[in-house]
Design a protein around this motif. Sequence first.
Motif, PDB file in Angstrom:
ATOM      1  N   ARG A  47       0.846  -1.199   0.000  1.00 45.07           N
ATOM      2  CA  ARG A  47       0.000   0.000   0.000  1.00 45.07           C
ATOM      3  C   ARG A  47       0.877   1.243   0.000  1.00 45.07           C
ATOM      4  NH1 ARG A  47      -2.857  -1.645   5.157  1.00 45.07           N
ATOM      5  NH2 ARG A  47      -3.104  -3.790   4.614  1.00 45.07           N
ATOM      6  N   PRO A  48       0.429   2.293  -0.660  1.00 47.03           N
ATOM      7  CA  PRO A  48       1.228   3.532  -0.627  1.00 47.03           C
ATOM      8  C   PRO A  48       1.196   4.145   0.759  1.00 47.03           C
ATOM      9  CG  PRO A  48      -0.878   3.910  -1.708  1.00 47.03           C
ATOM     10  CD  PRO A  48      -0.800   2.445  -1.420  1.00 47.03           C
ATOM     11  N   PHE A  49       2.287   4.806   1.136  1.00 49.85           N
ATOM     12  CA  PHE A  49       2.269   5.545   2.388  1.00 49.85           C
ATOM     13  C   PHE A  49       3.220   6.726   2.315  1.00 49.85           C
ATOM     14  CE2 PHE A  49       5.499   2.318   3.112  1.00 49.85           C
ATOM     15  CZ  PHE A  49       6.508   2.982   3.782  1.00 49.85           C
ATOM     16  N   LEU A  50       2.824   7.785   2.977  1.00 50.02           N
ATOM     17  CA  LEU A  50       3.592   9.022   3.017  1.00 50.02           C
ATOM     18  C   LEU A  50       4.632   8.910   4.113  1.00 50.02           C
ATOM     19  CD1 LEU A  50       3.698  11.923   1.822  1.00 50.02           C
ATOM     20  CD2 LEU A  50       2.182  12.609   3.675  1.00 50.02           C
ATOM     21  N   LEU A  51       5.899   9.150   3.781  1.00 52.19           N
ATOM     22  CA  LEU A  51       6.966   9.070   4.781  1.00 52.19           C
ATOM     23  C   LEU A  51       7.087  10.366   5.574  1.00 52.19           C
ATOM     24  CD1 LEU A  51       9.711   7.215   2.753  1.00 52.19           C
ATOM     25  CD2 LEU A  51       8.404   6.353   4.683  1.00 52.19           C
ATOM     26  N   ASN A  52       7.210  11.467   4.885  1.00 52.52           N
ATOM     27  CA  ASN A  52       7.316  12.748   5.588  1.00 52.52           C
ATOM     28  C   ASN A  52       6.865  13.869   4.665  1.00 52.52           C
ATOM     29  OD1 ASN A  52       9.428  13.072   3.824  1.00 52.52           O
ATOM     30  ND2 ASN A  52      11.026  12.994   5.346  1.00 52.52           N
ATOM     31  N   MET A  53       6.567  14.991   5.284  1.00 56.74           N
ATOM     32  CA  MET A  53       6.160  16.166   4.521  1.00 56.74           C
ATOM     33  C   MET A  53       6.631  17.386   5.291  1.00 56.74           C
ATOM     34  SD  MET A  53       2.408  17.560   3.431  1.00 56.74           S
ATOM     35  CE  MET A  53       1.958  16.181   2.439  1.00 56.74           C
ATOM     36  N   ARG A  54       7.221  18.326   4.573  1.00 54.78           N
ATOM     37  CA  ARG A  54       7.691  19.558   5.209  1.00 54.78           C
ATOM     38  C   ARG A  54       7.460  20.697   4.238  1.00 54.78           C
ATOM     39  NH1 ARG A  54      11.729  22.898   4.799  1.00 54.78           N
ATOM     40  NH2 ARG A  54      12.965  21.648   3.392  1.00 54.78           N
ATOM     41  N   LEU A  55       6.953  21.782   4.755  1.00 57.04           N
ATOM     42  CA  LEU A  55       6.761  22.989   3.962  1.00 57.04           C
ATOM     43  C   LEU A  55       7.253  24.145   4.815  1.00 57.04           C
ATOM     44  CD1 LEU A  55       5.637  23.858   1.231  1.00 57.04           C
ATOM     45  CD2 LEU A  55       3.431  24.195   2.321  1.00 57.04           C
ATOM     46  N   GLY A  56       8.304  24.827   4.359  1.00 55.41           N
ATOM     47  CA  GLY A  56       8.892  25.916   5.131  1.00 55.41           C
ATOM     48  C   GLY A  56       9.160  27.122   4.253  1.00 55.41           C
ATOM     49  N   SER A  57       9.827  28.105   4.829  1.00 58.07           N
ATOM     50  CA  SER A  57      10.079  29.353   4.103  1.00 58.07           C
ATOM     51  C   SER A  57      11.000  29.151   2.900  1.00 58.07           C
ATOM     52  CB  SER A  57      10.673  30.390   5.053  1.00 58.07           C
ATOM     53  OG  SER A  57      11.899  29.912   5.585  1.00 58.07           O
ATOM     54  N   ASP A  58      11.823  28.092   2.942  1.00 55.79           N
ATOM     55  CA  ASP A  58      12.742  27.828   1.831  1.00 55.79           C
ATOM     56  C   ASP A  58      12.158  26.855   0.810  1.00 55.79           C
ATOM     57  OD1 ASP A  58      12.782  25.732   3.600  1.00 55.79           O
ATOM     58  OD2 ASP A  58      14.910  25.291   3.317  1.00 55.79           O
ATOM     59  N   GLY A  59      10.911  26.485   0.965  1.00 55.70           N
ATOM     60  CA  GLY A  59      10.278  25.538   0.057  1.00 55.70           C
ATOM     61  C   GLY A  59       9.841  24.321   0.834  1.00 55.70           C
ATOM     62  N   GLY A  60       9.796  23.187   0.169  1.00 55.37           N
ATOM     63  CA  GLY A  60       9.333  22.009   0.884  1.00 55.37           C
ATOM     64  C   GLY A  60       9.697  20.724   0.193  1.00 55.37           C
ATOM     65  N   LEU A  61       9.319  19.628   0.835  1.00 60.03           N
ATOM     66  CA  LEU A  61       9.545  18.312   0.270  1.00 60.03           C
ATOM     67  C   LEU A  61       8.540  17.341   0.862  1.00 60.03           C
ATOM     68  CD1 LEU A  61      11.092  16.252   2.464  1.00 60.03           C
ATOM     69  CD2 LEU A  61      12.908  17.886   2.053  1.00 60.03           C
ATOM     70  N   PHE A  62       8.281  16.296   0.121  1.00 61.81           N
ATOM     71  CA  PHE A  62       7.580  15.158   0.679  1.00 61.81           C
ATOM     72  C   PHE A  62       8.039  13.919  -0.047  1.00 61.81           C
ATOM     73  CE2 PHE A  62       4.471  16.166  -2.675  1.00 61.81           C
ATOM     74  CZ  PHE A  62       4.153  14.907  -3.159  1.00 61.81           C
ATOM     75  N   SER A  63       7.913  12.782   0.619  1.00 64.01           N
ATOM     76  CA  SER A  63       8.308  11.517   0.003  1.00 64.01           C
ATOM     77  C   SER A  63       7.275  10.462   0.336  1.00 64.01           C
ATOM     78  CB  SER A  63       9.704  11.093   0.476  1.00 64.01           C
ATOM     79  OG  SER A  63       9.768  11.053   1.876  1.00 64.01           O
ATOM     80  N   ALA A  64       7.067   9.567  -0.623  1.00 63.94           N
ATOM     81  CA  ALA A  64       6.066   8.522  -0.459  1.00 63.94           C
ATOM     82  C   ALA A  64       6.523   7.250  -1.156  1.00 63.94           C
ATOM     83  CB  ALA A  64       4.731   8.976  -1.048  1.00 63.94           C
ATOM     84  N   TYR A  65       6.229   6.106  -0.535  1.00 66.83           N
ATOM     85  CA  TYR A  65       6.441   4.812  -1.164  1.00 66.83           C
ATOM     86  C   TYR A  65       5.169   4.428  -1.889  1.00 66.83           C
ATOM     87  CZ  TYR A  65      11.000   3.082   0.136  1.00 66.83           C
ATOM     88  OH  TYR A  65      12.351   2.875   0.205  1.00 66.83           O
ATOM     89  N   LEU A  66       5.322   3.920  -3.098  1.00 60.87           N
ATOM     90  CA  LEU A  66       4.183   3.515  -3.915  1.00 60.87           C
ATOM     91  C   LEU A  66       4.292   2.033  -4.249  1.00 60.87           C
ATOM     92  CD1 LEU A  66       4.240   6.426  -6.509  1.00 60.87           C
ATOM     93  CD2 LEU A  66       2.892   6.291  -4.418  1.00 60.87           C
ATOM     94  N   PRO A  67       3.161   1.347  -4.402  1.00 60.88           N
ATOM     95  CA  PRO A  67       3.210  -0.030  -4.908  1.00 60.88           C
ATOM     96  C   PRO A  67       3.767  -0.031  -6.334  1.00 60.88           C
ATOM     97  CG  PRO A  67       1.042   0.487  -4.020  1.00 60.88           C
ATOM     98  CD  PRO A  67       1.812   1.770  -4.084  1.00 60.88           C
ATOM     99  N   GLU A  68       4.301  -1.157  -6.753  1.00 59.16           N
ATOM    100  CA  GLU A  68       4.917  -1.253  -8.079  1.00 59.16           C
ATOM    101  C   GLU A  68       3.961  -0.859  -9.191  1.00 59.16           C
ATOM    102  OE1 GLU A  68       7.482  -4.441 -10.715  1.00 59.16           O
ATOM    103  OE2 GLU A  68       6.189  -5.172  -9.115  1.00 59.16           O
ATOM    104  N   ALA A  69       2.709  -1.303  -9.116  1.00 63.87           N
ATOM    105  CA  ALA A  69       1.742  -0.996 -10.174  1.00 63.87           C
ATOM    106  C   ALA A  69       1.528   0.512 -10.302  1.00 63.87           C
ATOM    107  CB  ALA A  69       0.419  -1.696  -9.902  1.00 63.87           C
ATOM    108  N   ALA A  70       1.464   1.208  -9.185  1.00 64.56           N
ATOM    109  CA  ALA A  70       1.262   2.662  -9.223  1.00 64.56           C
ATOM    110  C   ALA A  70       2.525   3.366  -9.712  1.00 64.56           C
ATOM    111  CB  ALA A  70       0.873   3.177  -7.851  1.00 64.56           C
ATOM    112  N   TYR A  71       3.685   2.902  -9.278  1.00 64.38           N
ATOM    113  CA  TYR A  71       4.946   3.549  -9.656  1.00 64.38           C
ATOM    114  C   TYR A  71       5.230   3.363 -11.148  1.00 64.38           C
ATOM    115  CZ  TYR A  71       9.763   5.069  -9.611  1.00 64.38           C
ATOM    116  OH  TYR A  71      10.925   5.746  -9.869  1.00 64.38           O
TER     117      TYR A  71
END
Length: 139
Positions: free
Chosen positions: A105-129
Amino acid sequence: MERPRTTKKKQERKRRPPPDPEHTLLATVRSVTVSYYVGNFGDGLSDEAITDVLCEIVALTPDMPEYLGKEVTCSLMCSRQYGRVDDPDEKGWPRIGKGRTVPERPFLLNMRLGSDGGLFSAYLPEAAYCCKPTLRSAG
């Protein structure tokens, strides 16, 4: 002798109201970078594919104008594990068995949004990726 009775005061914490249940971020893709790694994992092998999508934020809800125009990096990842299959007729390296996607199942690892921009990362199942042609063609 009788002890005096004490009453315990119940302390209540003031709780913040829960955040709005729906937040959205709309961004324009600037670039896409794909990386692929293979390594030993127990008695088999594992691989991991990572697609980093660099974007520019164009809209947010609820409205947060201080983030408009900032960069956000979206890292989309997929990992598989392969067990070794022993073949008595094969003299060299054992064949690699059928791949197993981790996680299912997909899941979100982390998410950050700050004054310098942001990032997020997520693992996806093979079919979705593997079925993200818009990202592969954007790079």
